[in-house]
Scaffold this motif. Structure first.
Motif, PDB file in Angstrom:
ATOM      1  N   HIS A  42       0.862  -1.182   0.000  1.00  0.00           N
ATOM      2  CA  HIS A  42       0.000   0.000   0.000  1.00  0.00           C
ATOM      3  C   HIS A  42       0.896   1.229   0.000  1.00  0.00           C
ATOM      4  O   HIS A  42       1.815   1.350   0.802  1.00  0.00           O
ATOM      5  CB  HIS A  42      -0.887  -0.028   1.258  1.00  0.00           C
ATOM      6  N   ASP A  62      -3.953   7.160  -2.489  1.00  0.00           N
ATOM      7  CA  ASP A  62      -3.604   5.901  -1.844  1.00  0.00           C
ATOM      8  C   ASP A  62      -3.639   4.839  -2.935  1.00  0.00           C
ATOM      9  O   ASP A  62      -4.632   4.741  -3.667  1.00  0.00           O
ATOM     10  CB  ASP A  62      -4.654   5.520  -0.778  1.00  0.00           C
ATOM     11  N   SER A  64      -3.011   0.681  -3.731  1.00  0.00           N
ATOM     12  CA  SER A  64      -2.772  -0.656  -3.179  1.00  0.00           C
ATOM     13  C   SER A  64      -2.677  -1.672  -4.310  1.00  0.00           C
ATOM     14  O   SER A  64      -3.465  -1.618  -5.271  1.00  0.00           O
ATOM     15  CB  SER A  64      -3.929  -1.059  -2.255  1.00  0.00           C
ATOM     16  N   LEU A 238       1.048  -5.137   2.799  1.00  0.00           N
ATOM     17  CA  LEU A 238      -0.316  -5.539   3.127  1.00  0.00           C
ATOM     18  C   LEU A 238      -0.316  -7.011   3.548  1.00  0.00           C
ATOM     19  O   LEU A 238      -0.314  -7.892   2.697  1.00  0.00           O
ATOM     20  CB  LEU A 238      -1.249  -5.326   1.919  1.00  0.00           C
ATOM     21  N   ASP A 245     -11.871  -4.949   0.035  1.00  0.00           N
ATOM     22  CA  ASP A 245     -11.214  -3.641  -0.091  1.00  0.00           C
ATOM     23  C   ASP A 245     -10.860  -3.332  -1.545  1.00  0.00           C
ATOM     24  O   ASP A 245     -10.444  -2.225  -1.867  1.00  0.00           O
ATOM     25  CB  ASP A 245      -9.915  -3.613   0.739  1.00  0.00           C
TER      26      ASP A 245
END
Lengths: 252, 749
Positions: A42, A62, A64, A238, A245
């Motif tokens: 992330h 952000d 990921s 992560l 998510d």
């Protein structure tokens, strides 16, 4: 960044050897990849984009990256500026499905879908091609060492990467001593340098051994005069992935 | 003069040769600048706003490549050629954007996917599918810009960077066309190409018209004087005055413009006048036989002609200096350079010509025909003499009538500074201009610039409202508007059944998110031409269907009315409106230069004849000729442009000489005869003949302009011939009639 993202693609597919491929070149390239943290991470980053006149736009995001079986997902969420904050971009790649990009637009509450193979797709307002989130990209390039060159005082291997059916090609610069990816250049069919991506200021990613990640990724498009500076503020491994998510819904 | 000839003649020659060589060395610095936009003050008006637009959106100028195929342009071969050219042209230095049919997008939401797909993937072989594609192209807002309604032409639109010169980008584009030939005809249009063409045409004019004018001058001089001395002496003066004037131009760093083409022609027409008078007098003196020593004759002709030559040269320079009042730098520069050249021609005529004459051996002059038979010119002059002495009032009435009719024509004079109208005939550039205007709505764009929250719904709504109103303006070709684009964009976000389909965004955030989505697709470059990077400026771009001043003014007026009172509108500007700013400068320059030239002439005449009345009466022929000139332009629909605006000053400067010659001689004849009618008749017989030859030499010199590549120079050539002829008639008819009727004291005291 463009080529860094190519690396993402490389990281999740089985390495294939091609006719005409140089084993040594591929080995160096693979070693540089191994040092990078490329999956289940992330990132918190700021993206500064500049047009040819020097006008600036800044976004915070952000990002990921995750793998769920054979499915690879990249989720980008814009956190600033206000007017586009909450915009989410989800790229999904799987063996049975060509890449799909879903974009959640908070202003309409709707999700727009775009096919990842659409040409020219770029990361929000930057010079960074978004289709590099697809795992298929770059996997079929031949690699050859074409020489050594000093980049910002660091001696690097020059590795030319070219698909068999294309005249355009890329050159990756990997440091001789640490085998880190330092620069990637893309050239058009007439050998004109089109983009230059510099990766620098590597930092250690906690929780995943000796993996590294560049803090600064600077992409310059020499043709359009535009450039993008991606500054990674934070990298986290992560550990506990949750597929929920990595889903978008119009209610999100 | 005697000392000069005896002691310093070699020194004078050496000095002139050195100066000529130094001047010639300055030629390297001469540069051609075909654009008049550079001479518009950069801090005010349209040009200042254009700089603002350039700083926000990049190059405002478009270069259009029109590809035509009478059998239909939508075919695989033409499309392949088009795509290849679009790519190749994108790589040309100075091309900011290269857009063509290849870049026309079809924005849609299909099977749940938003797509910004190029409308053409490949040209279908099937006729039904082809017709379907053609219809989609013609109904696509973006497609309409790139394909003509009759589908016989398509356009590649290049945005030119401000940093690149025309002489770099145009040859590079031409090289691309040369390297990539196709079966279709390709034409280039746009202001940059027009300017570059003007530049090459200026070169052509200079290398063809200059020798032509010189040959004409040589022929005229030879047939006038029947000896080579009569050719060489004026020729040397003309050539040197041209070299010195262009040398000064290079030294001062001034650029050659369309107007500069006039300079050598003017000098050929005017600078030889003084030496012609000297050669004429030398032949008379030699024929009289009092002295056959050319050194003595050289001194004598200098002494006798010094005063009238100085006077006529000063009045000519006075007229030329009227050009200084032009705000347009090339016009003022022409005034300085022409005055400089004529001033040097005067000095060389007074000193160099006698010195050169002193080198010649005794000539063999053919005897003239003394049969007593009157020549055609003599018969005309006798006829004039009869009219004036018998019915001077009728002559005056005839001139008054011409003046009244001319005044009516004045109201018909139009101003046109459109560079598109410079070209004549069936050249490729003319064809390119016609194609661009007729099939692609023109290449000259005007922008309405908005500032502030340009993605705010209220601002977008107003832009949309203006766009609808602009669509009703007849003179406007294409409209590129953020609101049109937004509506198209919404079709990729909504299905036709949804409320947002084809609508403007409801919030600023929605608009910005639309653009962010678009930027992901890599097509944000197309938005950058009307919305800036930070969404602080936007513009509606409209093209003018033709480049005429009339169209420009109408569009500007309409756009001002449509956007009146909008606080977000910063300016309405663009390359399409520069001509209006130039036209204002032309009108102002025309009026002020004419007033200045007349004032200078008035003062000079008053000083020469020491009488206020001499100033007023002597200026009358010039006033009347000016009226006649502009009246004629009005009736013949010849526009006042950057070149024809030079006319009145040049006409006044040159034309006043005939009046001065007439008055000068009349004064002497009246003093001798004491009778006005006799004095007028004698003046016409003697000075009248010289005046006619003088005027004809000027007319012949300027007449080569009729063969210029440019319409304005051709018109100038015709009009200068007419106006000089008008000055001649005024000097030979109006002035004597005024003398007979009003008996001016300054001529009889």
């Amino acid at each position: 960044m463009k080529k860094l993202l190519i690396v993402f693609g490389f990281a999740v597919i089985t390495l294939k050897l091609f006719a005409g491929d140089n084993v040594e070149a591929r080995k160096i390239f693979e070693n540089s990849k191994q040092k990078l943290s490329l999956r289940n991470v992330h990132l918190v980053l700021d993206l500064q984009s500049f047009d040819a006149k020097g006008n600036e736009k800044t976004k915070s995001m952000d990002v990921s990256f995750a793998e769920f079986g054979e499915e690879k997902k990249v989720m980008v969420e814009v956190t600033a500026p206000e007017n586009i904050s909450g915009t989410k971009i989800l790229t999904t790649d799987s063996k049975d499905q060509k890449g799909i990009i879903e974009i959640y637009m908070p202003s309409t509450g709707k999700i727009q879908k775009i096919r990842a193979n659409q040409r020219n797709l770029k990361m929000l307002g930057s010079e960074i091609p978004i289709n590099q989130f697809s795992s298929a990209v770059g996997a079929d390039s031949n690699m050859n060492i074409v020489g050594e060159k000093s980049i910002n005082g660091t001696l690097c291997h020059q590795i030319k990467m070219q698909k068999e059916d294309e005249k355009e090609y890329d050159v990756a610069y990997i440091s001789v001593d640490q085998e880190r990816l330092v620069r990637i250049e893309t050239f058009d069919s007439r050998d004109n340098l089109v983009t230059q991506t510099d990766l620098s200021n590597y930092m250690k990613v906690e929780g995943i051994g000796s993996k590294m990640y560049p803090r600064d990724i600077h992409v310059k498009n020499l043709k359009s005069g535009k450039s993008s500076l991606l500054k990674v503020r934070q990298v986290d491994y992560l550990g506990n992935l949750n597929i929920n998510d990595f889903k978008l819904s119009s209610a999100s | 003069m005697e000392t000069l000839i005896k002691k310093y003649r070699f020194l004078l020659l050496a000095g002139i040769i050195v100066l000529a060589a130094l001047s010639f060395m300055q030629f390297d610095k001469l540069r051609i600048n075909p654009s008049f936009n550079d001479y518009i003050p950069s801090d005010v008006g349209n040009r200042a706003y254009m700089q603002k637009l350039d700083s926000i959106f990049g190059g405002n100028e478009k270069i259009m490549l029109i590809i035509t195929n009478d059998d239909g342009i939508i075919n695989p071969e033409s499309y392949s050629h088009l795509v290849h050219l679009t790519d190749e042209l994108a790589d040309v230095d100075g091309v900011e954007r290269s857009l063509s049919l290849r870049d026309v997008l079809e924005i849609k939401l299909e099977d749940g996917f938003t797509s910004f797909d190029p409308i053409i993937h490949e040209i279908p072989a099937d006729s039904t599918a082809l017709r379907n594609l053609e219809n989609r192209l013609l109904n696509n807002e973006m497609g309409k810009r790139f394909v003509s309604a009759d589908l016989t032409a398509t356009a590649i639109i290049l945005s030119k960077s401000n940093d690149v010169a025309d002489n770099q980008i145009i040859p590079a584009i031409q090289e691309v066309l040369l390297q990539n030939p196709g079966k279709d005809q390709v034409y280039i249009g746009g202001l940059s190409y027009i300017r570059q063409s003007i530049k090459s045409y200026i070169k052509t004019d200079l290398v063809t018209l200059l020798p032509a004018a010189l040959i004409l001058m040589i022929l005229m001089l030879y047939f006038s004087f029947k000896e080579w001395k009569g050719v060489v002496l004026p020729f040397v003066v003309v050539i040197l005055s041209i070299i010195f004037s262009f040398g000064l131009m290079g030294l001062l760093g001034w650029e050659i413009s369309l107007i500069s083409v006039l300079l050598p022609i003017m000098l050929i027409a005017i600078a030889n006048d003084y030496s012609i008078h000297l050669v004429n007098l030398y032949q008379e003196k030699y024929k009289e036989g009092k002295s056959t020593d050319l050194k003595i004759i050289a001194v004598a002709i200098n002494r006798e002609l010094r005063k009238p030559i100085i006077i006529t040269a000063l009045t000519t320079i006075g007229g030329m200096l009227g050009l200084l009042s032009h705000k347009m730098a090339p016009a003022a520069q022409l005034g300085v350079l022409a005055s400089f050249g004529i001033g040097l021609a005067l000095l060389m005529s007074l000193y160099l010509v006698p010195v050169l004459l002193s080198f010649y051996p005794k000539p063999r002059i053919r005897k003239r025909d003394h049969s007593g038979k009157k020549s055609f010119i003599d018969r005309i002059l006798t006829l004039f003499s009869d009219w004036i002495t018998q019915s001077p009032q009728k002559v005056l009435c005839a001139f008054a009538l011409v003046a009244v009719i001319s005044i009516a024509g004045l109201f018909l004079v139009k101003v046109d500074t459109n560079v598109e109208s410079y070209f004549i005939g069936k050249s490729d550039i003319k064809k390119g201009i016609e194609l661009v205007n007729e099939k692609f709505g023109g290449s000259q764009y005007v922008s309405i610039l908005f500032e502030g929250d340009v993605l705010a719904p209220e601002t977008l709504r107003r832009m949309d409202e203006y766009t609808h109103k602009i669509q009703g303006v007849e003179e406007i070709g294409h409209i590129i508007s953020p609101s049109i684009f937004m509506r198209e964009l919404s079709k990729g976000m909504n299905t036709p059944e949804e409320a947002g389909y084809g609508q403007l965004p409801k919030t600023e955030a929605e608009a910005e998110q639309y653009f962010e989505l678009l930027s992901m697709t890599g097509y944000d470059g197309q938005v950058s031409q009307f919305i800036d990077y930070n969404y602080e400026h936007a513009r509606i771009l409209v093209s003018l269907k033709d480049g005429s001043n009339r169209t420009g003014k109408k569009v500007l007026k309409a756009l001002k009315e449509i956007t009146e009172g909008d606080p977000a509108v910063v300016c309405i500007a663009g390359p399409g409106l520069s001509k209006i700013q130039i036209a204002d400068m032309v009108i102002h320059g025309q009026i002020s230069s004419m007033i200045l030239a007349l004032a200078i002439i008035f003062i000079l005449l008053a000083l020469i004849f020491r009488s206020f009345a001499a100033g007023t009466k002597g200026s009358l022929p010039l006033l009347l000729s000016s009226l006649f000139l502009f009246g004629l332009m009005g009736f013949l629909n010849i526009p006042l442009d950057i070149v024809t605006a030079m006319l009145s000053s040049i006409m006044i400067g040159v034309g006043v000489d005939y009046t001065i010659h007439f008055l000068w001689r009349y004064k002497a004849e009246y003093a001798s005869a004491g009778d006005r009618n006799i004095a007028v008749a004698r003046t016409l017989e003697t000075a009248g003949r010289g005046i006619v030859f003088n005027a004809f030499s000027v007319i012949v010199g300027f007449s080569v302009l009729i063969f210029s590549s440019f319409a304005p120079l051709r018109f100038f050539g015709v009009l200068v011939v007419v106006s000089i002829f008008s000055c001649l008639i005024c000097a030979l008819l109006l002035i004597p009639a005024i003398i007979i009727v009003y008996k001016p004291r300054f001529l009889e005291s």
